[in-house]
Scaffold this motif. Structure first.
Motif: not given
Length: 111
Positions: A77-85
């Motif tokens: 249902i959700l996408n995620s991406r990491k940016d730094g911490k």
């Protein structure tokens, strides 16, 4: 908001959504929780939010919100991406549309 959604396999072992039953069950199970519905509704006004921004909108603890976010992510249902911490979340509209269109198509075909 949804109260309860139950998907059962039919007698001939075919499920309503023909081949995507696991995805449907995970999707509707994730959507059945009021807190997770509220999290999704936050994205009606925002395109992408970091986990802290989401957690700040609730009185629940950060680990509890993280748990809900992980369930929504696992259900696609959700996408995620990491940016730094920081982890940023957005709604996976394409997957949701595809899954719901498939469910509607299967309902049309069987009823």
């Amino acid at each position: 908001m949804f109260k309860h959604v139950i998907i059962k396999k039919m007698n001939n072992n075919k499920c309503l959504c023909d081949g995507c039953c696991d995805g449907c069950m995970e999707f509707f199970s994730a959507f059945a929780d009021k807190t997770r519905q509220e999290i999704i509704m936050i994205f009606a006004k925002e395109r992408e939010l970091c986990a802290n921004e989401i957690a700040n909108k609730f009185t629940l603890s950060r680990p509890t919100i993280s748990h809900h976010l992980n369930l929504l992510k696992r259900a696609k249902i959700l996408n995620s991406r990491k940016d730094g911490k920081e982890i940023y979340y957005s709604v996976n509209k394409d997957y949701i549309k595809e899954l719901l269109i498939g469910v509607i198509r299967d309902i049309d075909n069987c009823c």
